[in-house]
Design a protein around this motif. Structure first.
Motif, PDB file in Angstrom:
ATOM      1  N   ARG A  17       0.851  -1.187   0.000  1.00 48.30           N
ATOM      2  CA  ARG A  17       0.000   0.000   0.000  1.00 48.30           C
ATOM      3  C   ARG A  17       0.885   1.233   0.000  1.00 48.30           C
ATOM      4  NH1 ARG A  17      -3.872  -1.290   5.000  1.00 48.30           N
ATOM      5  NH2 ARG A  17      -2.232  -0.070   5.931  1.00 48.30           N
ATOM      6  N   ALA A  18       0.310   2.360  -0.438  1.00 54.17           N
ATOM      7  CA  ALA A  18       1.100   3.596  -0.479  1.00 54.17           C
ATOM      8  C   ALA A  18       0.191   4.812  -0.399  1.00 54.17           C
ATOM      9  CB  ALA A  18       1.946   3.646  -1.752  1.00 54.17           C
ATOM     10  N   GLU A  33      -4.308   0.746  -2.566  1.00 53.26           N
ATOM     11  CA  GLU A  33      -4.428  -0.524  -1.854  1.00 53.26           C
ATOM     12  C   GLU A  33      -4.420  -1.635  -2.901  1.00 53.26           C
ATOM     13  OE1 GLU A  33      -5.067  -2.909   1.518  1.00 53.26           O
ATOM     14  OE2 GLU A  33      -5.243  -0.744   1.637  1.00 53.26           O
ATOM     15  N   PRO A  34      -3.410  -2.531  -2.877  1.00 50.23           N
ATOM     16  CA  PRO A  34      -3.347  -3.573  -3.911  1.00 50.23           C
ATOM     17  C   PRO A  34      -4.433  -4.628  -3.736  1.00 50.23           C
ATOM     18  CG  PRO A  34      -1.631  -3.918  -2.288  1.00 50.23           C
ATOM     19  CD  PRO A  34      -2.309  -2.625  -1.932  1.00 50.23           C
ATOM     20  N   GLU A  95       5.679   3.997  -5.195  1.00 47.11           N
ATOM     21  CA  GLU A  95       5.817   3.687  -3.765  1.00 47.11           C
ATOM     22  C   GLU A  95       5.263   2.296  -3.448  1.00 47.11           C
ATOM     23  OE1 GLU A  95       7.150   5.364  -1.052  1.00 47.11           O
ATOM     24  OE2 GLU A  95       8.014   6.738  -2.517  1.00 47.11           O
ATOM     25  N   ALA A  96       4.106   1.967  -4.017  1.00 44.16           N
ATOM     26  CA  ALA A  96       3.496   0.660  -3.773  1.00 44.16           C
ATOM     27  C   ALA A  96       4.346  -0.468  -4.349  1.00 44.16           C
ATOM     28  CB  ALA A  96       2.088   0.617  -4.361  1.00 44.16           C
ATOM     29  N   ALA A  99       7.018  -1.158  -1.671  1.00 43.96           N
ATOM     30  CA  ALA A  99       6.578  -1.262  -0.272  1.00 43.96           C
ATOM     31  C   ALA A  99       6.872  -2.646   0.287  1.00 43.96           C
ATOM     32  CB  ALA A  99       5.086  -0.977  -0.182  1.00 43.96           C
TER      33      ALA A  99
END
Length: 99
Positions: A17-18, A33-34, A95-96, A99
């Motif tokens: 998540r990022a 949110e993946p 970012e994700a 992460a």
């Protein structure tokens, strides 16, 4: 305040998540949110009424340039320019990915 919901096919899964950006002063925040759904669901809350077509065009350009990740992308916009919007979206995906 306008609420926009978009959905696109996704072919990439990101590990985390990022969050990028800050709402206020003409900026926006993006939260990712993946998921493994095979779709990117985009939920936009914006202070700019009548901007759905602008957001659709932005995501169509992104999809033409890169593989979109599967997940939920929440955008809280306070009048960001298209350039800033694209930057924040690219940042949150980057970012994700790390992460």
């Amino acid at each position: 305040m306008e609420h926009i919901n978009l959905s696109y096919p996704a072919s990439v899964t990101l590990p985390g998540r990022a969050l990028t950006g800050v709402v206020g002063s003409g900026d926006m925040e993006a939260l990712f949110e993946p998921e493994t759904s095979g779709r990117l669901t985009v939920v936009i809350k914006t202070s700019v009424d009548g901007s759905q077509q602008r957001w659709q065009h932005l995501f169509e350009r992104l999809a033409a340039l890169r593989d979109l990740p599967a997940g939920r992308l929440e955008i809280n916009d306070f009048g960001a320019t298209p350039g800033v919007a694209r930057l924040r979206i690219e940042q949150v995906f980057e970012e994700a990915a790390h992460a």
